[in-house]
Design an enzyme around this catalytic site. Structure first.
Site, mmCIF file in Angstrom:
data_model
loop_
_atom_site.group_PDB
_atom_site.id
_atom_site.type_symbol
_atom_site.label_atom_id
_atom_site.label_comp_id
_atom_site.label_asym_id
_atom_site.label_seq_id
_atom_site.Cartn_x
_atom_site.Cartn_y
_atom_site.Cartn_z
ATOM 1 N N ASP A 108 -5.001 4.761 -1.351
ATOM 2 C CA ASP A 108 -5.714 3.716 -0.620
ATOM 3 C C ASP A 108 -4.932 3.128 0.553
ATOM 4 O O ASP A 108 -5.465 2.946 1.634
ATOM 5 C CB ASP A 108 -6.070 2.598 -1.611
ATOM 6 C CG ASP A 108 -6.716 1.423 -0.936
ATOM 7 O OD1 ASP A 108 -7.777 1.622 -0.321
ATOM 8 O OD2 ASP A 108 -6.159 0.319 -0.996
ATOM 9 N N ASP A 111 0.250 1.936 -1.596
ATOM 10 C CA ASP A 111 0.543 2.273 -2.994
ATOM 11 C C ASP A 111 -0.101 3.627 -3.316
ATOM 12 O O ASP A 111 -0.506 4.344 -2.406
ATOM 13 C CB ASP A 111 0.033 1.159 -3.924
ATOM 14 C CG ASP A 111 -1.465 0.888 -3.711
ATOM 15 O OD1 ASP A 111 -2.138 1.700 -3.028
ATOM 16 O OD2 ASP A 111 -1.959 -0.131 -4.222
ATOM 17 N N TYR A 259 -8.570 -6.081 -7.454
ATOM 18 C CA TYR A 259 -8.530 -5.219 -6.263
ATOM 19 C C TYR A 259 -9.930 -4.750 -5.922
ATOM 20 O O TYR A 259 -10.613 -4.170 -6.750
ATOM 21 C CB TYR A 259 -7.607 -4.015 -6.489
ATOM 22 C CG TYR A 259 -6.191 -4.465 -6.745
ATOM 23 C CD1 TYR A 259 -5.325 -4.713 -5.684
ATOM 24 C CD2 TYR A 259 -5.748 -4.724 -8.038
ATOM 25 C CE1 TYR A 259 -4.042 -5.177 -5.905
ATOM 26 C CE2 TYR A 259 -4.466 -5.192 -8.269
ATOM 27 C CZ TYR A 259 -3.624 -5.417 -7.203
ATOM 28 O OH TYR A 259 -2.360 -5.887 -7.425
ATOM 29 N N GLU A 503 0.464 -3.786 5.867
ATOM 30 C CA GLU A 503 -0.042 -2.700 5.025
ATOM 31 C C GLU A 503 -1.256 -2.050 5.683
ATOM 32 O O GLU A 503 -2.201 -2.730 6.075
ATOM 33 C CB GLU A 503 -0.423 -3.228 3.634
ATOM 34 C CG GLU A 503 -0.792 -2.100 2.686
ATOM 35 C CD GLU A 503 -0.836 -2.516 1.215
ATOM 36 O OE1 GLU A 503 -0.794 -3.730 0.929
ATOM 37 O OE2 GLU A 503 -0.907 -1.607 0.364
#
Ligand SMILES: *[C@@H]1O[C@H](CO)[C@@H](O)[C@H](O)[C@H]1NC(C)=O
Ligand SMILES: *[C@@H]1O[C@H](CO)[C@@H](O)[C@H](O)[C@H]1NC(C)=O
Ligand SMILES: *[C@@H]1O[C@H](CO)[C@@H](O)[C@H](O)[C@H]1NC(C)=O
Ligand SMILES: *[C@@H]1O[C@H](CO)[C@@H](O)[C@H](O)[C@H]1NC(C)=O
Ligand SMILES: *[C@@H]1O[C@H](CO)[C@@H](O)[C@H](O)[C@H]1NC(C)=O
Ligand SMILES: *[C@@H]1O[C@H](CO)[C@@H](O)[C@H](O)[C@H]1NC(C)=O
Length: 530
Positions: A108, A111, A259, A503
């Site tokens: 994704d 991670d 999430y 990120e």
């Protein structure tokens, strides 16, 4: 003197008709002069529709070559034609406990989670980009690459849907995953799977997956009709599943709601139906998004922001297609009126981003501003929709968009999209490119496990955090990453632990690939995807 009398009488009638005729000529003449003058004023205002220059724009071509590589950076599974030197095989056992091959797909973000909801959305946006701008991609030799990236996801999605009413929506456990800082290639942690099914439904994730598969079925229609049919079949079954067992996936399975918690599924129902309409031409799906569910689900008249959670703006623009270009499908007057409502709402969204502040909130540097977390998502998502919408206007020769008394030409809409792309590419107060690997000044501390760990590191799960802590720049380039982005004050903190800003995500890259593909050159969009 009958004849004379007649003449006299005729003569007076003649005078009468002459008078009427003269008056008529004057009135009509005056009117036509006014019309003629108005017409000329209008013509003077719009000599002709301004159009973007033809030819390839080098800047966007370079950026597109960078941008598409992020999908390679994120690949799970046994790699084929690997373009990224520091990447290798990983996730090979994913799905094995369920007797499934869930090894493919994309990680994704920074991670190693495979979250089905945003991954499918990435595929839908990428497929849409290819459908609108495949020719543009081809012009800079990126079409095949984009198709391969899309197929890497749809191969996974097919395997994640092993039977009717069962869809695997997650591989990996974020609690386990986030306790480690390691390369995906060396990870040995357990990677459990999670499914939705008739007892634990998820109409949102099922429909996003259906949308991705329906859109991808169009992408692969000409080159691999068997694969295309397979995708369409899965898409239709998932849509049925979503309708038969309505539910929000993160409510059905509360343990995963930290999430990508979904705010609701009605937008995804419409989104899947809109894509299934384009993939099949079946009027049932038009009926579904209009008469059956438009009033209750579509939130007409209220523009919102396109994101992994909210598909309404995408639906509005996608269905505007039908309004701009017409359809071979028989549609009723009321269906047509409802389709107009989608287009009007798409126009309202365009107006929201075009009109000056305060209607449209922007940073001083000119970035569309919605939210601090992954701030670029909203700017580039809106910009992608803007370039698509402007191309619908060009292709249909629609000269204006009316916004609250102001007129915008299609070129103005495109220029809005250009401004957002240019901001991301470095035309901003930090002079920073938020596209990693593009330009001279881009983030060096991207929050990304694989990119931050040397390929020959001897660390594993826990001691790997020394690479997160390291003050040195990432040893590996997460090329094509579009990071979260700046603050409202246009600043950015280039720090590896700053996951809010540093990120990247796959859907950011999908939006940006779509946006750049729209801008890389200009040509008419196709009138029909089929
Ligand atoms: C249905 O999904 C739930 C949630 O993922 C899971 O706990 C359950 O085992 C599944 N049901 C079946 C029959 O596999
Ligand atoms: C960005 O570039 C402009 C023009 O080259 C320069 O004036 C400005 O100081 C630069 N800003 C930063 C933050 O480097
Ligand atoms: C890993 O260990 C080997 C042998 O001890 C060493 O040569 C190498 O430099 C280490 N790699 C890193 C990235 O520290
Ligand atoms: C990384 O930094 C954190 C927070 O400062 C610290 O708790 C941890 O021990 C460090 N880990 C390594 C492996 O250096
Ligand atoms: C910019 O905004 C961020 C977040 O609100 C804040 O932390 C930072 O100090 C601000 N920077 C400047 C230069 O004002
Ligand atoms: C990174 O940030 C998180 C959240 O702010 C914090 O809990 C953690 O300790 C930080 N880790 C390091 C290594 O600095």
């Amino acid at each position: 003197m009958e004849s004379k009398t007649k003449l006299t009488s005729d003569s007076s009638e003649w005078h009468w008709w002459l008078l009427v005729a003269v008056i008529a000529v004057l009135v009509v003449g005056a009117a036509s002069i006014t019309i003629w003058r108005d017409f000329h004023e209008l013509r003077h205002k719009v000599p002709r529709i301004r159009r973007p220059p033809g030819g390839v724009m080098q800047k966007y071509s370079d950026a597109l070559h960078v941008s598409t590589q992020f999908f390679d950076v994120q690949k799970s599974g046994k790699l084929e034609n690997n373009r990224i030197k520091w990447r290798g095989d990983s996730g090979l056992e994913d799905g094995k406990d369920d007797n499934l091959d869930l090894s493919k797909g994309l990680y994704d973000a920074g991670d190693h989670m495979k979250f089905g909801f945003p991954m499918a959305f990435t595929a839908t946006v990428l497929a849409w980009s290819i459908l609108e701008y495949g020719q543009h991609m081809e012009a800079v030799n990126e079409l095949k690459h984009a198709q391969e990236s899309l197929k890497w996801i749809t191969d996974y999605l097919i395997n994640a849907h092993p039977s009717d009413n069962v869809l695997y929506i997650q591989v990996g456990d974020p609690d386990i995953d986030h306790k480690c800082w390691e390369r995906p290639e060396t990870s040995t942690e357990k990677r459990p799977t999670i499914q939705v099914n008739s007892s634990y439904p998820g109409s949102d994730v099922a429909c996003e997956t259906a949308a991705a598969m329906a859109a991808a079925s169009l992408v692969f229609k000409n080159q691999d009709s068997g694969y295309s049919k397979l995708l369409l079949d899965h898409a239709q079954k998932l849509f049925e599943f979503a309708n038969s067992y309505p539910g929000v996936y993160s409510k059905s399975i509360p343990s995963i709601q930290d999430y990508y918690k979904s705010s609701g599924f009605v937008d995804e129902l419409l989104w899947a139906a809109s894509w299934l309409y384009h993939a099949t031409g079946d009027g049932y799906y038009i009926d579904y998004v209009t008469v059956m569910h438009g009033n209750a689900f579509a939130n007409w008249g209220n523009p919102t922001w396109f994101s992994w959670d909210n598909k309404l703006p995408g639906i509005q623009v996608l269905l505007s297609r039908v309004n701009f270009f017409g359809t071979n499908t028989q549609i009723s007057i009321i269906e047509n009126m409802n389709l107009q409502m989608y287009r009007r709402t798409a126009e309202a969204l365009m107006c929201t981003v075009l009109l000056p502040p305060p209607t449209n909130k922007k940073t001083n540097g000119g970035l569309i501003w919605v939210n601090e977390w992954d701030s670029l998502q909203y700017a580039i998502g809106s910009a992608f929709l803007a370039v698509v919408f402007s191309d619908y206007m060009f292709a249909s020769k629609t000269p204006y968009l009316y916004c609250n008394g102001k007129l915008y030409e299609p070129m103005d809409v495109r220029e809005l999209a250009v401004s957002q792309a240019d901001y991301v590419l470095g035309n901003n107060p930090m002079n920073m490119s938020y596209l990693v690997g593009y330009g001279l000044n881009y983030p060096q501390y991207v929050h990304h496990r694989g990119a931050s760990i040397p390929i020959d590191a001897n660390t594993s799960c826990h001691d790997g955090f020394k690479w997160l802590n390291s003050t040195k720049p990432n040893p590996n380039l997460a090329i094509g990453a579009v990071v979260g982005g700046p603050f409202l004050n246009d600043t950015y903190i280039d720090s590896r632990n700053n996951s809010m800003q540093a990120e990247p995500t796959t859907y950011n890259s999908a939006f940006f690939v779509g946006l750049l593909s729209g801008l890389v050159t200009s040509s008419s969009v196709v009138i029909s995807f089929t």
